[in-house]
Design a protein around this motif. Structure first.
Motif, PDB file in Angstrom:
ATOM      1  N   THR A  78      16.650 -22.959 -11.829  1.00 30.73           N
ATOM      2  CA  THR A  78      16.353 -22.785 -10.412  1.00 30.73           C
ATOM      3  C   THR A  78      15.821 -24.037  -9.746  1.00 30.73           C
ATOM      4  N   ILE A  80      13.458 -24.282  -7.846  1.00 24.84           N
ATOM      5  CA  ILE A  80      12.028 -24.238  -7.540  1.00 24.84           C
ATOM      6  C   ILE A  80      11.384 -25.555  -7.946  1.00 24.84           C
ATOM      7  N   GLN A  81      10.550 -26.076  -7.078  1.00 23.25           N
ATOM      8  CA  GLN A  81       9.910 -27.351  -7.396  1.00 23.25           C
ATOM      9  C   GLN A  81       8.986 -27.177  -8.593  1.00 23.25           C
ATOM     10  N   ASP A  83       6.101 -28.344  -9.150  1.00 26.75           N
ATOM     11  CA  ASP A  83       4.662 -28.315  -8.913  1.00 26.75           C
ATOM     12  C   ASP A  83       4.234 -27.189  -7.970  1.00 26.75           C
ATOM     13  N   PHE A  84       4.981 -26.094  -7.964  1.00 19.52           N
ATOM     14  CA  PHE A  84       4.623 -25.003  -7.070  1.00 19.52           C
ATOM     15  C   PHE A  84       3.460 -24.209  -7.656  1.00 19.52           C
ATOM     16  N   PRO A  85       2.344 -24.084  -6.923  1.00 19.81           N
ATOM     17  CA  PRO A  85       1.222 -23.337  -7.469  1.00 19.81           C
ATOM     18  C   PRO A  85       1.468 -21.834  -7.379  1.00 19.81           C
ATOM     19  N   PHE A 128       2.484 -20.653 -13.542  1.00 22.35           N
ATOM     20  CA  PHE A 128       3.934 -20.745 -13.741  1.00 22.35           C
ATOM     21  C   PHE A 128       4.380 -22.179 -14.008  1.00 22.35           C
ATOM     22  N   MET A 129       3.789 -23.129 -13.284  1.00 19.90           N
ATOM     23  CA  MET A 129       4.284 -24.504 -13.421  1.00 19.90           C
ATOM     24  C   MET A 129       3.929 -25.131 -14.766  1.00 19.90           C
TER      25      MET A 129
END
Ligand SMILES: Nc1ncnc2c1ncn2[C@@H]1O[C@H](COP(=O)(O)OP(=O)(O)OP(=O)(O)O)[C@@H](O)[C@H]1O
Ligand SMILES: [Mg+2]
Lengths: 233, 273
Positions: A78, A80-81, A83-85, A128-129
Motif C-alpha cells: 500500500t 500508505i506513508q 511514518d503515519f502515526p 503500525f509504522m
C-alpha cells in the motif's frame, strides 16, 4: 446471483488502453485468482472492480445483493506513508463500516477476532509504522476482513511474506472463503499455490488469455508455461 | 506576579483577539493533522496568499472584508485540492504559482489604492487590533463547526486520511470529506490571517501536527496533542508579545517552533534511554 459482473470492460490511463475485453462474473463463494506478468493489468482490473478506475468501455456492475460498502480491499504494497502515526487497533477498526461515532463492543470484538484469525492479535496495541512488512500486511488484511462479509479483493496478499507465512496466509484465505462463504478475488504471482486453492483463474496479458476453473487452467498452455517455472526463476 | 496577565485580559480588544485566536489555533491544529499527513500542507500556505490578495481587493473596492474574502478563498481551496490530487499536473508547483500571483495582486492593489491608510505589513504579518467582535463571533462559529466535524466524523476522517483508496473502495465518499476539509481550512486561514498575517498563518496549520508527531504514535493522541499544543502555544505567544511588546503573530510562531524543538528533544532523550 452474481456479486460482480464485468461486461466487455476496458480500462485506460490518459486515454491509453491498458486492459481490454474483460468479461467475467464473480459468484457467491468463488475463489478467483488473477495471474499475469508485471504490468499486465491485474491491479488495474481490481481497481476497476472497486470503481476506483472507471471503465473506458463496457461496464462493471455490482450485483443486487452487494453494495460498495460491503467490500473488503487489500491494496498492493500500500501507498500508505511509512511514518503515519496510527495504532494497529486504529487501523483494523477503520475497516468497520459503521455510522456510529463510537464503535459498539461487538464491533471492537470483531476487529480483534479478525486480527486473531490472522494470528496477529498480540499486535493490537503496537504502533503500525513500527511493524515489519509481513506484520503490516496481516493488519491490513484484518482491516479488509472487517469491512466485508461477502467479497474480499486482495492485491498480492503474500508479497513481503516469508515462504512459511505466505503458505499460512493462503490457508487462512482458503479458510475464510470456505467457512464464512466470503468470495475472494486475489492477485498472485505464485501460480502453482494459487491454482491449488482457487476455484477459478483469470490470466491477463493486456486482455484475458484464460478464464475458467483452476483445474482447466493447469491443463492448458498458458497455465503450464506459467506454472512450470517462469515465475520461480 | 501575574498582574500583567489580568491587565492584558482587561483590554477588550486583547481578550477578544486571544479568545478568537485560541479557537482558530484549535481548528488549524485539528485540520492540520489531516493536511500534513496527506502531504497537503502546501494548501494552507497557498490559501493564505490567496486570502491576502482577496483582502486587498476587498479593501480597495470598499467592500466589507470577510464576506468577500471567505468565498474567494473557499473557491481557491477547492481548486487547490483538485490540483494536488491530480498527478498529471505538478500540484505543488501550481500551488506555488497561484500563491505568488495572489500575493503580487494584493501588494499591487494595496499600493495603488491611495485611499487606504492601513499599512501592508499589518496584512502580511497580522495585527491584533483589527479583530472586531463580528470576527470573534465568526471564529466561535467556526470552532463549533470544526469540533462537530471532528466529533461526528472522527472515524471517517481517520479512514480517509490513512488510506484514501481503501476508503473509496469500501464505499466512502472521500471527495466529500476532502472538500469539507478544504472549506473549513479556507475559513480557518482567513480568520487566522487577520491576527497572524498572511505570511505566518500556515505555520498554525503545520507546526502543531509536526510537533505532536514527534512524540505520539496513534492518530488519536496526535490529534489531541496537536490541539492542546496549538492552543497553549497561541496563549503563551500572545502573553509574551504583550510583555515584550513584540509582534503577536511572530511571537506565536516562535513559541510553536520552541514547542517543536522541546518535543524533539524529549524524543531524543526517550530514544537514548
Ligand atoms: N496510475 C497510472 N497511470 C498511468 N498508467 C498506469 C497507472 N497505473 C498503471 N498503469 C499502467 O497500466 C498497466 C497495468 O498496470 P497494473 O498496475 O494494472 O499492472 P499489474 O498487472 O498489477 O502489475 P504488477 O504485477 O507489477 O503489480 C501498466 O502498463 C502500467 O504502466
Ligand atoms: Mg499490481
Amino acid at each position: 446471483m452474481p456479486l460482480i459482473t464485468a461486461n466487455d470492460a476496458a480500462f485506460a490511463y490518459d486515454g491509453q488502453i491498458v486492459l481490454s475485453d474483460v468479461t467475467f462474473t464473480v459468484n457467491q463463494g468463488d475463489y478467483i485468482c488473477i495471474v499475469g506478468e508485471n504490468g499486465s493489468g491485474k491491479s488495474t482490473l481490481m481497481k476497476g472492480l472497486l470503481k476506483l478506475v472507471p471503465p473506458a468501455r463496457g461496464e462493471v456492475r455490482l450485483g443486487d445483493g452487494l453494495s460498495q460498502d460491503e467490500i473488503g480491499y487489500l491494496p498492493q504494497q500500500t501507498l500508505i506513508q511509512r511514518d503515519f502515526p496510527a495504532s494497529v487497533r486504529e487501523v483494523v477498526e477503520s475497516g468497520i463500516r459503521s455510522r456510529r461515532i463510537f464503535l459498539t463492543r461487538g464491533d471492537k470484538k470483531r476487529a480483534l477476532d479478525m486480527l486473531n484469525l490472522l494470528e496477529a492479535g498480540s499486535l493490537i496495541n503496537r504502533s503500525f509504522m513500527e511493524l515489519s512488512g509481513g506484520q503490516k500486511q496481516r493488519v491490513l488484511l484484518a482491516r479488509a476482513l472487517c469491512a466485508t462479509r461477502k467479497l474480499l479483493l486482495m492485491d498480492e496478499p503474500t508479497a513481503g511474506l516469508d515462504p512459511v507465512a505466505a503458505r499460512e496466509m493462503y490457508k487462512i484465505i482458503e479458510k475464510i472463503n470456505r467457512e464464512q462463504g466470503i468470495a475472494v478475488i486475489m492477485i498472485s504471482h505464485d501460480v502453482q499455490t494459487a491454482a491449488l486453492f482457487a476455484s477459478h483463474i483469470l490470466h491477463l496479458q493486456q486482455t484475458p488469455l484464460f478464464w475458467g476453473t483452476a483445474a482447466e487452467y493447469l491443463e492448458t498452455f498458458p497455465g503450464r508455461k506459467f506454472a512450470g517455472g517462469v515465475c520461480d526463476v | 506576579m501575574f498582574d500583567w496577565l489580568f491587565e492584558m485580559l482587561s483590554f477588550s480588544f486583547m481578550s477578544r483577539a486571544i479568545l478568537a485566536g485560541m479557537v482558530v489555533s484549535l481548528c488549524a491544529a485539528l485540520l492540520g493533522v489531516s493536511l500534513v499527513l496527506k502531504r497537503y500542507s502546501m494548501i494552507g500556505d497557498g490559501l493564505s496568499h490567496v486570502g491576502f490578495g482577496a483582502l486587498a481587493i476587498a479593501m480597495a473596492l470598499g467592500l466589507t472584508p470577510l464576506p468577500f474574502t471567505i468565498p474567494v478563498v473557499i473557491l481557491a481551496a477547492v481548486i487547490l485540492l483538485r490540483l494536488s490530487g491530480n498527478s498529471r499536473i505538478k500540484g505543488d508547483a501550481a500551488i506555488g504559482m497561484i500563491a505568488s500571483c495572489s500575493l503580487a495582486i494584493g501588494v499591487t492593489v494595496l499600493s495603488l489604492s491611495k485611499g487606504i491608510n492601513a499599512d501592508i505589513s499589518s496584512y502580511l504579518f497580522g495585527s491584533i487590533l483589527i479583530m472586531s467582535s463580528s470576527d470573534l463571533r465568526l471564529s466561535l462559529w467556526l470552532g463549533v463547526i470544526v469540533l462537530l466535524f471532528f466529533l461526528l466524523l472522527y472515524r471517517r476522517v481517520f479512514t480517509v486520511t490513512f488510506d484514501e483508496s481503501f476508503a473509496r473502495a469500501t464505499g466512502m465518499r472521500t471527495g466529500l470529506y476532502n472538500t469539507l476539509t478544504a472549506i473549513l481550512t479556507a475559513v480557518t486561514v482567513v480568520l487566522g490571517m487577520r491576527l497572524m498575517g498572511a505570511m505566518l498563518i500556515s505555520s498554525l496549520v503545520v507546526f502543531p501536527a509536526l510537533t505532536a508527531m514527534r512524540l505520539c504514535k496513534s492518530f488519536l493522541s496526535v490529534t489531541l496533542t496537536a490541539a492542546a499544543v496549538s492552543v497553549t502555544a497561541f496563549f503563551i505567544g500572545m502573553a509574551l508579545s504583550y510583555l515584550f511588546s513584540a509582534p503577536a503573530g511572530a511571537s506565536v510562531v516562535l513559541v510553536n517552533a520552541g514547542m517543536f524543538l522541546l518535543f524533539s528533544a524529549v524524543r531524543k532523550v526517550r530514544m537514548m534511554s
